[in-house]
Design an enzyme around this catalytic site. Structure first.
Site, PDB file in Angstrom:
ATOM      1  N   ASP A   1       4.152 -14.620  11.834  1.00  0.00           N
ATOM      2  CA  ASP A   1       2.989 -14.832  11.315  1.00  0.00           C
ATOM      3  C   ASP A   1       1.933 -13.883  11.413  1.00  0.00           C
ATOM      4  OD1 ASP A   1       0.388 -16.012  11.172  1.00  0.00           O
ATOM      5  OD2 ASP A   1       0.610 -17.873  12.295  1.00  0.00           O
TER       6      ASP A   1
ATOM      7  N   HIS B   1      -3.093  10.770  -0.659  1.00  0.00           N
ATOM      8  CA  HIS B   1      -3.315   9.642  -1.521  1.00  0.00           C
ATOM      9  C   HIS B   1      -3.136   9.989  -2.930  1.00  0.00           C
ATOM     10  CE1 HIS B   1      -5.344   6.460   1.473  1.00  0.00           C
ATOM     11  NE2 HIS B   1      -4.239   6.675   1.772  1.00  0.00           N
TER      12      HIS B   1
ATOM     13  N   GLU C   1       0.867  -1.218  -0.054  1.00  0.00           N
ATOM     14  CA  GLU C   1      -0.077  -0.162   0.073  1.00  0.00           C
ATOM     15  C   GLU C   1       0.860   1.144   0.020  1.00  0.00           C
ATOM     16  OE1 GLU C   1      -3.268  -0.043   2.578  1.00  0.00           O
ATOM     17  OE2 GLU C   1      -3.724   2.247   2.764  1.00  0.00           O
TER      18      GLU C   1
ATOM     19  N   LYS D   1      -7.754  -0.906  11.278  1.00  0.00           N
ATOM     20  CA  LYS D   1      -6.871  -1.207  10.205  1.00  0.00           C
ATOM     21  C   LYS D   1      -5.713  -0.159   9.960  1.00  0.00           C
ATOM     22  CE  LYS D   1      -6.347  -1.586   5.709  1.00  0.00           C
ATOM     23  NZ  LYS D   1      -5.574  -0.642   4.835  1.00  0.00           N
TER      24      LYS D   1
END
Ligand code: MEV
Length: 450
Positions: free
Chosen positions: A302, A400, A100, A286
């Site tokens: 992991d 962005h 990202e 998130k």
């Protein structure tokens, strides 16, 4: 060796490269990849072969073929460096493996702000994992619980006999707990779960604790007068939490259009939103995992386990909540804190087989799983700060969009220095389309400047 809840001292030098390096490298982003690699080689003490490995991809198909089944190739992701991170007075170059755009830049930028307030202050629980043994058809759960707890010392010895090398390294089973699961149907009656609490030292510990659980399950079932079912670790590793705090001076929070106090108050408001609304908390978390997962991945850990632990921990009260919260301090500074389980390791597992994971760990310079967990949570807190600051001020799309403009410029055929020039022009025009980029590019070429 025993593992106490510890805080790293600022003078602790735990890198194989020796000495404390600075993670503040102004202009690093402006260098070419080769130049960055040279800088990294010198800072992290990498060999030319290791630099070559980073440049050319860290995993051969042959190596991949020994890792998983049905291999047909490898799949690469960008590996970048999180900069400016200072945790408990020590600087870290943070390897981050992520697809990202803006995640690495945003976390590095936020880490620089935190640095102005003294850096991240972190502490880690001892590396205790929980192995669960499910017992069912237990005729009397109270008597079954008592029978197991009466044998605790002998059972702990049996657990340790199953993992002698872990005991030699200073780890081993530290406690045994029994829980009765409240039945919701008649078939559920008589279900106990035994938690074996195991110090895994610097390993993530999944295999270690699963072996321990399998070794003692028959004895536990016999003591309880029932049968054993599952024997497996819990990913809700809430005995292995990491807590990080930071303080940010308001001045460094200011943006193009807002002063620092307004941005601070916007961040606190955003935190309250997440504290009150699980829909927002999921997105807030998130943004935290945007920072944590890339480090988990780059160090061969992991990330599904870390994700499972984080979200289960976020919901532990019965309501899904944010893992990090923000407040204004009495001195006006912005205060942030995060807490989450961090079931990660610095030995064994993927590190045995993946040269890239070993390099990631080497670059980070950490010496223990606890230390790595504290760095990871700091990156999570930084990512959260970056996202909330952008959301509370100009909005997330501005940042962005400028990254999007770069990829549009590349898609239109720009390369080298032209990428930034075309992207800047697209952003200025507020028109980020490929056709516009092609137009700008041909104008630039016609003007013979390029
Ligand atoms: C995007 O990857 C992450 C954010 O949505 C996080 C947030 O909203 O806090 C920007």
């Amino acid at each position: 060796m025993s593992h106490s809840k510890h805080e790293l001292g600022g003078d602790k030098q735990s890198s194989t490269r020796g000495g404390n390096i600075s993670s503040r490298i102004p202009g690093f982003y402006k260098l070419g990849v080769r130049e960055r690699l040279t800088a990294l080689r010198d800072l992290a003490g990498l060999s030319d072969a290791e630099v070559g490995l980073l440049h050319d991809g860290c995993l051969s198909v042959e190596q991949a073929n020994h890792m998983v089944e049905n291999v047909v190739g490898t799949y690469a992701l960008p590996l970048g460096l999180g900069l400016n991170f200072q945790v408990n007075g020590r600087d870290y170059l943070v390897p981050m493996c992520v697809e990202e755009p803006s995640v690495i830049a945003a976390a590095s930028n936020a880490a620089r702000m935190v640095r102005e307030g003294g850096g991240f202050v972190a502490e880690a629980d001892p590396p205790l994992m929980i192995a669960q043994v499910q017992l069912y058809d237990v005729p009397d759960t109270t008597a079954g619980t008592q029978a197991i707890l009466a044998e605790k010392a002998a059972l702990m010895c049996a657990c340790n006999d199953a993992q002698p090398s872990l005991v030699r390294r200073g780890g081993g089973t530290r406690d045994i707990e029994v829980r009765t699961l409240e039945p919701s149907t008649a078939e559920d009656a008589g279900m106990l779960v035994v938690h074996l609490i195991v110090d895994c030292c610097d390993a993530m510990g999944a295999n270690l604790v699963n072996t321990v659980a399998e070794a003692v399950a028959p004895r536990l079932a016999a003591l309880a007068g029932g049968c054993f079912g599952l024997r497996i670790l819990s990913n809700l590793a809430d005995r292995r939490c990491v807590r990080v705090r930071c303080r940010v001076p308001v001045d460094v929070l200011r943006s193009e259009r807002f002063d620092g106090v307004a941005v601070r108050d916007g961040i606190v408001l955003a935190s309250r939103f997440a504290e009150l609304d699980p829909y927002r908390a999921a997105t807030h978390n998130k943004g935290i995992m945007n920072g944590i997962d890339p480090v988990v991945l780059a160090t061969g850990n992991d990330w599904r386990g870390v994700e499972a632990g984080a979200h289960a921990f976020a919901a532990r009260s019965g309501v899904y909540r944010p893992l990090a919260i923000w407040r204004a301090g009495s001195d006006g500074m912005l205060l942030g804190q995060i807490e989450l389980p961090m079931a990660i390791g610095t030995v064994g597992g993927t590190l045995r087989v993946h040269p890239g994971a070993r390099l990631g760990l080497q670059i980070s310079g950490v010496k223990s799983a606890q230390e790595l967990g504290m760095v990871m949570a700091s990156v999570g807190l930084a990512s959260n700060l970056a996202a909330l600051r952008a959301l509370a001020a100009e909005g997330i799309q501005q940042g962005h969009m400028s990254l999007h403009a770069r990829s549009v410029a590349v898609a239109a055929g720009a390369s080298g220095a032209l990428v930034d020039i075309v992207a800047a022009e697209l952003s200025k025009l507020g028109d980020i389309r490929k056709e516009r980029a092609e137009q700008i590019l041909s104008q630039l070429r016609e003007s013979a400047a390029y």
